[in-house]
Design an enzyme around this catalytic site. Structure first.
Site, PDB file in Angstrom:
ATOM      1  N   SER A 181       0.828  -1.187   0.000  1.00 32.16           N
ATOM      2  CA  SER A 181       0.000   0.000   0.000  1.00 32.16           C
ATOM      3  C   SER A 181       0.878   1.260   0.000  1.00 32.16           C
ATOM      4  O   SER A 181       1.747   1.404  -0.844  1.00 32.16           O
ATOM      5  CB  SER A 181      -0.951  -0.064   1.203  1.00 32.16           C
ATOM      6  OG  SER A 181      -2.003   0.825   1.086  1.00 32.16           O
ATOM      7  N   HIS A 184      -7.303  -5.838  -1.321  1.00 28.95           N
ATOM      8  CA  HIS A 184      -6.176  -4.908  -1.293  1.00 28.95           C
ATOM      9  C   HIS A 184      -4.867  -5.659  -1.101  1.00 28.95           C
ATOM     10  O   HIS A 184      -4.699  -6.357  -0.099  1.00 28.95           O
ATOM     11  CB  HIS A 184      -6.387  -3.909  -0.159  1.00 28.95           C
ATOM     12  CG  HIS A 184      -5.342  -2.850  -0.068  1.00 28.95           C
ATOM     13  ND1 HIS A 184      -4.763  -2.274  -1.163  1.00 28.95           N
ATOM     14  CD2 HIS A 184      -4.758  -2.262   1.015  1.00 28.95           C
ATOM     15  CE1 HIS A 184      -3.882  -1.360  -0.774  1.00 28.95           C
ATOM     16  NE2 HIS A 184      -3.848  -1.341   0.546  1.00 28.95           N
ATOM     17  N   ASP A 217      -8.364  -4.003  -6.808  1.00 28.65           N
ATOM     18  CA  ASP A 217      -7.929  -3.480  -5.517  1.00 28.65           C
ATOM     19  C   ASP A 217      -8.730  -2.226  -5.183  1.00 28.65           C
ATOM     20  O   ASP A 217      -8.786  -1.297  -5.981  1.00 28.65           O
ATOM     21  CB  ASP A 217      -6.438  -3.148  -5.591  1.00 28.65           C
ATOM     22  CG  ASP A 217      -5.821  -2.841  -4.230  1.00 28.65           C
ATOM     23  OD1 ASP A 217      -6.438  -2.085  -3.458  1.00 28.65           O
ATOM     24  OD2 ASP A 217      -4.718  -3.346  -3.967  1.00 28.65           O
TER      25      ASP A 217
END
Length: 530
Positions: free
Chosen positions: A239, A499, A471
């Site tokens: 991320s 994700h 995602d």
């Protein structure tokens, strides 16, 4: 904008970049390119990030040469230490910042490969919590056998001189603030909430707030690399952690070892474009959830044959009902389920398809029995609220880094109103709330010092960039963009939901990354897994 790292076994928050409170994914689409807001800034306009000199400046020699005093963490198998870094790299004699570091030493057998630094995302996610609760026990056994797994909480985060902004009661009020204002009064209340949040951060750490940028955190990682005795930095970032890792590679390309950037960000985008594309990403994820929900018995948003668009309209109608009359939750602090908390709860479940059954149950309880406890629990997990009413500093650090790294998406409510149609087109369900959430950095007490930029990292070894097609927090297009910018980028695609991809059930993804980490075998650019 906010992104987080999730796992079926444990949820560890992580975050992304810009200024909204929630997180991401990307649409391919024509709707985005047709938007004037979407065209503001972009990869072709962003300059490249310049590499730093190879030689360590004499003023930093004491930091690069320091020795860490490792001690027992209180968690079996892990050691902890404190590392010093200059608060301001431009003025290293001006004072230190102390950063918390943890490691789990390689267990063997096999030749030790050095250290592997891990970061779950953010900004604001605790890398040490991630190491101790997930990476240090759930990373592949072969990786744990041959690497010392290491984590540092970035400056301003968790154990590393954390930024604090509001107490628990104030944060409860903040998270319940209406982010879909219907009139000038409600708009004023939202602006006041953002101002109070910013003022709280500024009064807590006025100097620190000027030195929590991603560039500074990446420079801290190079100090740590030296202190650990590694010639090159090996790294797995998820991320926002991909932005941090890519920034490191851009600053120190010759010191970048085996880097895995999972759920990648595009550093070339301005805040408005990031937030708008992230909004579209949540819509992509929600459409996938909607198709699954109507196939399940008891879906409160529709039955077999109900279109995803109609599911979205049904959810939006439920949000509007809560806006008028919040639902009871049985919460000890007296909190009711507001539209904002319900929206956060739904978005929290978009990060991991394993949470979809929990979301269906929570929606059914709220919509059919007027019991908002389930959605409130999802929202609390997103904000990292403890049962006693305390919050981690996740959201404080998130804003502190995001608002420093980029100029704000908006400077006033009028700016939000001007592009509301773009956000609502990107997501009829979430667009309005995410547009207004993007206003928070407008009132930040510290001027931003970053700008959109490309990261090329010329001269770096192959860097693996992982993107998931649906995602919700880091759009797949961002992974394509970052892999294209990096001179040695290798795009690895996971065709799926949720994700990030590593450690989430794809043997193809996991074996490809393991081969890279253990043997240095980078995948062919464009490899796809499902």
């Amino acid at each position: 904008m906010y992104t987080r790292r999730t796992h079926r076994r444990t949820r560890t928050a992580a975050i992304v970049m810009a200024a909204a409170l929630l997180a991401t994914a990307c649409s391919s689409g024509g709707a985005m390119s047709a938007s004037p807001a979407a065209d503001a800034g972009g990869p072709t306009e962003a300059p490249p990030l310049a590499a730093l000199p190879q030689a360590t400046p004499p003023a930093l020699a004491s930091y690069y040469g320091q020795k860490l005093n490792w001690r027992d963490c209180g968690v079996p198998g892990f050691q902890c230490a404190t590392m010093k870094a200059p608060l301001d790299y431009a003025k290293p004699a001006g004072g230190d910042i102390r950063l918390a570091v943890a490691r789990k030493k390689a267990t063997g057998p096999g030749e030790r490969l050095g250290s592997l630094l891990v970061n779950p995302g953010g900004p604001g996610g605790s890398a040490i919590d991630y190491l101790q609760s997930y990476a240090g026990i759930a990373y592949p056994e072969e990786v744990r056998a041959r690497y010392d797994l290491v984590a540092v909480d970035p400056r301003g985060v968790a154990r590393s001189e954390p930024v604090e902004c509001l107490d628990g009661r104030e944060m409860d009020a903040y998270t319940q603030t209406d982010v879909t204002p219907d009139d000038e009064r409600e708009t004023g209340e939202l602006v006041d909430a953002y101002k109070k949040f910013a003022e709280g951060c500024g009064s807590d750490a006025p100097t620190l707030l000027r030195h929590v940028s991603t560039v500074e955190a990446a420079r801290d990682m190079d100090v740590l690399r030296s202190v650990l005795g590694d010639e090159k930095l090996n790294y797995v970032g998820a991320s926002y952690g991909t932005f941090l890792g890519a920034t490191y590679a851009g600053l120190f390309p010759r010191r970048a070892g085996r880097l895995v950037l999972d759920g990648a960000m595009d550093p070339s985008l301005p805040a408005l474009r990031l937030n708008l594309e992230q909004t579209a990403g949540f819509e992509t994820a929600f459409q996938s959830f909607a198709k699954d929900c109507v196939r399940q018995p008891g879906c409160p948003l529709g039955g077999p044959g109900t279109s995803p668009d109609q599911v979205g309209k049904n959810l939006k109608a439920f949000f509007e009902k809560l806006d008028a009359e919040p639902a009871p939750t049985g919460d000890a602090a007296g909190r009711r389920l507001t539209e904002s908390l319900a929206t956060t709860g739904v978005i929290a479940a978009m990060y991991d398809e394993a949470a979809w059954p929990q979301l269906r149950e929570a929606l059914a309880s709220a919509m059919k029995a007027n019991n908002g406890a389930g959605l409130l629990a999802l929202a609390d997990s997103y904000y990292e609220r403890e049962p006693d009413g305390d919050y981690s500093n996740l959201m404080f650090a998130n804003a502190a880094v995001n608002c420093l790294d980029l100029p704000p998406a908006f400077s006033s409510p009028d700016g939000v109103r001007a592009v509301l149609p773009d956000f609502e087109k990107a997501s009829p369900v979430f667009g309005e709330g995410l547009a207004w959430s993007s206003l928070n950095c407008a009132y930040w007490p510290v001027e931003p010092k970053g700008e959109p930029h490309r990261i090329e990292a010329a001269g770096a070894s192959p860097i693996v960039v992982v993107g998931t097609t649906r995602d919700p927090a880091t759009p797949y297009r961002w992974a394509q963009a970052l892999a294209g910018q990096l001179s040695s980028g290798r795009l690895l695609t996971y065709d799926g939901d949720g994700h990030t991809a590593f450690g989430r059930g794809s043997s193809c993804i996991d074996s490809t990354i393991n081969a890279y980490l253990l043997r240095g075998t980078a995948p062919k650019d464009g490899k796809r897994c499902s």
